[in-house]
Each structure stands twice: as C-alpha cells, then as structure tokens.
Write a protein that holds these residues in place. Sequence first.
Motif, mmCIF file in Angstrom:
data_model
loop_
_atom_site.group_PDB
_atom_site.id
_atom_site.type_symbol
_atom_site.label_atom_id
_atom_site.label_comp_id
_atom_site.label_asym_id
_atom_site.label_seq_id
_atom_site.Cartn_x
_atom_site.Cartn_y
_atom_site.Cartn_z
ATOM 1 N N UNK A 33 1.379 9.064 -6.770
ATOM 2 C CA UNK A 33 1.699 10.496 -6.697
ATOM 3 C C UNK A 33 2.307 11.006 -8.002
ATOM 4 N N UNK A 34 2.855 10.112 -8.808
ATOM 5 C CA UNK A 34 3.430 10.504 -10.098
ATOM 6 C C UNK A 34 2.358 10.969 -11.082
ATOM 7 N N UNK A 35 1.119 10.504 -10.860
ATOM 8 C CA UNK A 35 -0.008 10.857 -11.741
ATOM 9 C C UNK A 35 0.323 10.573 -13.209
ATOM 10 N N UNK A 36 0.909 9.402 -13.441
ATOM 11 C CA UNK A 36 1.351 9.048 -14.784
ATOM 12 C C UNK A 36 0.529 7.943 -15.433
ATOM 13 N N UNK A 37 -0.601 7.604 -14.842
ATOM 14 C CA UNK A 37 -1.357 6.494 -15.402
ATOM 15 C C UNK A 37 -2.813 6.533 -15.019
ATOM 16 N N UNK A 38 -3.417 5.368 -15.093
ATOM 17 C CA UNK A 38 -4.831 5.227 -14.772
ATOM 18 C C UNK A 38 -4.977 4.239 -13.625
ATOM 19 N N UNK A 84 0.814 -1.219 0.000
ATOM 20 C CA UNK A 84 0.000 0.000 0.000
ATOM 21 C C UNK A 84 0.851 1.274 0.000
ATOM 22 N N UNK A 85 1.905 1.292 0.798
ATOM 23 C CA UNK A 85 2.749 2.487 0.870
ATOM 24 C C UNK A 85 3.399 2.765 -0.488
ATOM 25 N N UNK A 86 3.958 1.726 -1.114
ATOM 26 C CA UNK A 86 4.600 1.889 -2.424
ATOM 27 C C UNK A 86 3.574 2.296 -3.490
ATOM 28 N N UNK A 87 2.385 1.677 -3.420
ATOM 29 C CA UNK A 87 1.315 1.984 -4.367
ATOM 30 C C UNK A 87 0.962 3.464 -4.273
ATOM 31 N N UNK A 88 0.809 3.954 -3.060
ATOM 32 C CA UNK A 88 0.482 5.364 -2.833
ATOM 33 C C UNK A 88 1.578 6.269 -3.387
ATOM 34 N N UNK A 108 -0.836 1.321 -15.718
ATOM 35 C CA UNK A 108 -2.151 0.938 -15.225
ATOM 36 C C UNK A 108 -1.986 0.393 -13.816
ATOM 37 N N UNK A 109 -2.625 1.067 -12.860
ATOM 38 C CA UNK A 109 -2.599 0.676 -11.452
ATOM 39 C C UNK A 109 -3.898 -0.056 -11.156
ATOM 40 N N UNK A 110 -3.801 -1.252 -10.571
ATOM 41 C CA UNK A 110 -5.010 -2.029 -10.288
ATOM 42 C C UNK A 110 -5.064 -2.445 -8.825
ATOM 43 N N UNK A 111 -6.300 -2.495 -8.317
ATOM 44 C CA UNK A 111 -6.518 -3.004 -6.959
ATOM 45 C C UNK A 111 -7.918 -3.578 -6.839
ATOM 46 N N UNK A 112 -8.068 -4.472 -5.881
ATOM 47 C CA UNK A 112 -9.366 -5.046 -5.532
ATOM 48 C C UNK A 112 -9.453 -5.019 -4.012
ATOM 49 N N UNK A 113 -10.212 -5.914 -3.420
ATOM 50 C CA UNK A 113 -10.354 -5.910 -1.958
ATOM 51 C C UNK A 113 -9.133 -6.509 -1.264
#
Length: 134
Positions: free
Chosen positions: A42-47, A34-38, A88-93
């Motif tokens: 912050x780069x705002x370079x994708x979706x 989660x920390x790395x994902x966040x 592309x950043x992806x996440x689920x539960x």
Amino acid sequence: MKTKFAALLLVLITTLTLHAQQAAETNAVENVDAKQFNELLQKKDGILIDLRTPGEIEKGYIAGSRMIDYTDKNYEQEFAKLDKNKTTYVYCAGGGRSADAAQYLKSHGFKKVVNLTKGFNDWKKAGLPVEVKK
C-alpha cells in the motif's frame, strides 16, 4: 591500568557487536506473511515482482506485478534492469523461488527486498485481491 584496559576492551567489543548486528539487519531480506505483504504494498514505494511461470500467472496474480519467470534462463538480465534503490517485493507460488530470488537480489546490491514467505497461495488463502488476465 588493568581496569582501564578491561573497560576499553569491553567498549570495543560492544561497539563491534552492535556494528555487526546493524550490518546483518541491513543485509537481511524482510520475510512477511500475506497480510503484512499487502500492507507494505500500500506504500507504493517499490516494484512488485511475480517470479512464477506464465502458466502459473494465467491462474491469477497480484495487481501491479511485473512478471519475471525465475525458471527462465534470462532472469538475471531482467533483475539487472531493476532499480536497486527501490524496495523490491517478490513472490512466487509457495515461497521457495522467491526466497532464493530475494537472497540473490540482496547479494547483488538491492537495498531492500521483501519476500512473501508462503507465496501467492497464501495471498489467495488470505482472501486478498487477485487479478486474472482476460
């Protein structure tokens, strides 16, 4: 003669091994906590894609997420609308669906895919910001 052949063979094997490693790294999904994902977001370079169901999303989501229900029969059509050249950043539960989706995206030509390994549950546990629809 044998020494030159052995040296040439060694160079060839080394070159092929390095090429295979680079290809594997290029095709790999980046799995992060989660920390790395966040930090990467912050780069705002994708979706950013939330793969959970509408019922799960009602409990909160990461700001800026585009919702694509991975359990819906139309998820492949929704993925096809995305820019394959953007990160592309992806996440689920909990990380299962996003791991599957990340592999799917990579196998369909997406250049860079980042997966939140333990999902939105880990995001919340880390105390990171959560949006809730009003």
